[in-house]
Design a protein around this motif. Structure first.
Motif, short mmCIF file in Angstrom:
data_model
loop_
_atom_site.label_atom_id
_atom_site.label_comp_id
_atom_site.label_asym_id
_atom_site.label_seq_id
_atom_site.Cartn_x
_atom_site.Cartn_y
_atom_site.Cartn_z
N UNK A 160 -9.54 -18.06 -26.11
CA UNK A 160 -9.92 -19.38 -25.59
C UNK A 160 -9.26 -20.50 -26.40
N UNK A 161 -9.18 -20.32 -27.72
CA UNK A 161 -8.54 -21.32 -28.58
C UNK A 161 -7.05 -21.41 -28.29
N UNK A 162 -6.43 -20.27 -28.05
CA UNK A 162 -5.01 -20.24 -27.72
C UNK A 162 -4.76 -21.00 -26.41
N UNK A 163 -5.61 -20.78 -25.43
CA UNK A 163 -5.46 -21.43 -24.13
C UNK A 163 -5.74 -22.93 -24.19
N UNK A 164 -6.70 -23.34 -25.02
CA UNK A 164 -7.09 -24.75 -25.08
C UNK A 164 -6.30 -25.54 -26.12
N UNK A 165 -5.70 -24.84 -27.08
CA UNK A 165 -5.01 -25.52 -28.17
C UNK A 165 -5.95 -26.08 -29.22
N UNK A 166 -7.20 -25.63 -29.21
CA UNK A 166 -8.21 -26.13 -30.14
C UNK A 166 -8.85 -24.97 -30.89
N UNK A 167 -8.74 -24.97 -32.24
CA UNK A 167 -9.33 -23.92 -33.06
C UNK A 167 -10.84 -23.90 -32.93
N UNK A 168 -11.43 -22.76 -33.19
CA UNK A 168 -12.87 -22.57 -33.05
C UNK A 168 -13.47 -22.14 -34.39
N UNK A 169 -14.72 -22.55 -34.62
CA UNK A 169 -15.49 -22.07 -35.76
C UNK A 169 -16.63 -21.22 -35.23
N UNK A 170 -16.82 -20.05 -35.86
CA UNK A 170 -17.86 -19.13 -35.41
C UNK A 170 -18.61 -18.55 -36.60
N UNK A 171 -19.79 -18.05 -36.29
CA UNK A 171 -20.58 -17.29 -37.24
C UNK A 171 -20.94 -15.98 -36.56
N UNK A 172 -20.42 -14.90 -37.13
CA UNK A 172 -20.60 -13.54 -36.59
C UNK A 172 -20.07 -13.46 -35.16
N UNK A 173 -18.96 -14.18 -34.93
CA UNK A 173 -18.30 -14.13 -33.64
C UNK A 173 -18.86 -15.06 -32.58
N UNK A 174 -19.88 -15.83 -32.96
CA UNK A 174 -20.49 -16.75 -31.99
C UNK A 174 -20.16 -18.18 -32.39
N UNK A 175 -19.53 -18.92 -31.46
CA UNK A 175 -19.13 -20.28 -31.75
C UNK A 175 -20.36 -21.14 -32.04
#
Length: 176
Positions: A160-175
């Motif tokens: 999803x980050x690759x498609x949107x161009x926006x990095x994501x922050x997650x905890x245990x894989x959950x944004x």
């Protein structure tokens, strides 16, 4: 050495010197009493069909993405580049950061900050390291029963980050 300075050790040395003398503890023992976190870097590498490249470790029962744990004084990006070279025999130029994910302690493993970078498109990668028994290109749905659920969530965020161009922050894989 960080990936930023991997091609220019002199620039890295200048940056270290510019920081000034090493910081001393104001209260002795404070630094050594702080928890130690681990850190890992990995790459979302796809083939031209869009499938994700997974490595097949010989030392565990689940698949993983190319990358691994950082060494002392090594950045997550530098660790990812080093591990890809060791595991696959490839020199890749990583793209942008896609995900930073915190994972909790799991058995003998400490809690960890996991970084996923865009590894680009690589067709026909092969295992190059004896710690791997192979590689597999799979869709995330195909990989789901063969990887940890947290890695599946992390990679879904990475796509999803690759498609949107926006990095994501997650905890245990959950944004979050």
């Amino acid at each position: 050495m960080s990936a930023l300075h991997a091609g220019d050790p002199a620039a890295f040395a200048v940056d270290v010197l510019d920081e000034g003398p090493a910081e001393l503890e104001f209260v002795p023992g404070v630094a050594s009493s702080r928890p130690t976190k681990t850190c890992a870097g990995g790459a979302l590498i796809r083939d031209s069909a869009g499938r994700v490249l997974f490595v097949v470790p010989a030392y565990k029962t689940v698949l993983d993405i190319p990358g691994g744990m950082t060494e002392d004084n090594e950045s997550p990006k530098a660790a990812t580049i080093r591990e890809i070279r060791e595991e696959l025999g490839l020199d890749v130029e990583l793209g942008p950061l896609l995900v930073v994910d915190w994972t909790p302690r799991n058995g003998v493993w400490r809690d960890c900050h996991q970084f996923v970078f865009d590894g680009g498109v690589v067709n026909g990668a092969v295992a190059h390291d004896p710690e791997l028994s192979g590689v597999a290109y799979l869709t995330l749905d195909e990989a789901k029963p063969k990887i940890y659920p947290s890695l599946h969530r992390r990679l879904t965020l990475a796509v999803a980050a690759l498609e949107s161009g926006s990095a994501r922050y997650a905890e245990f894989g959950r944004e979050v």
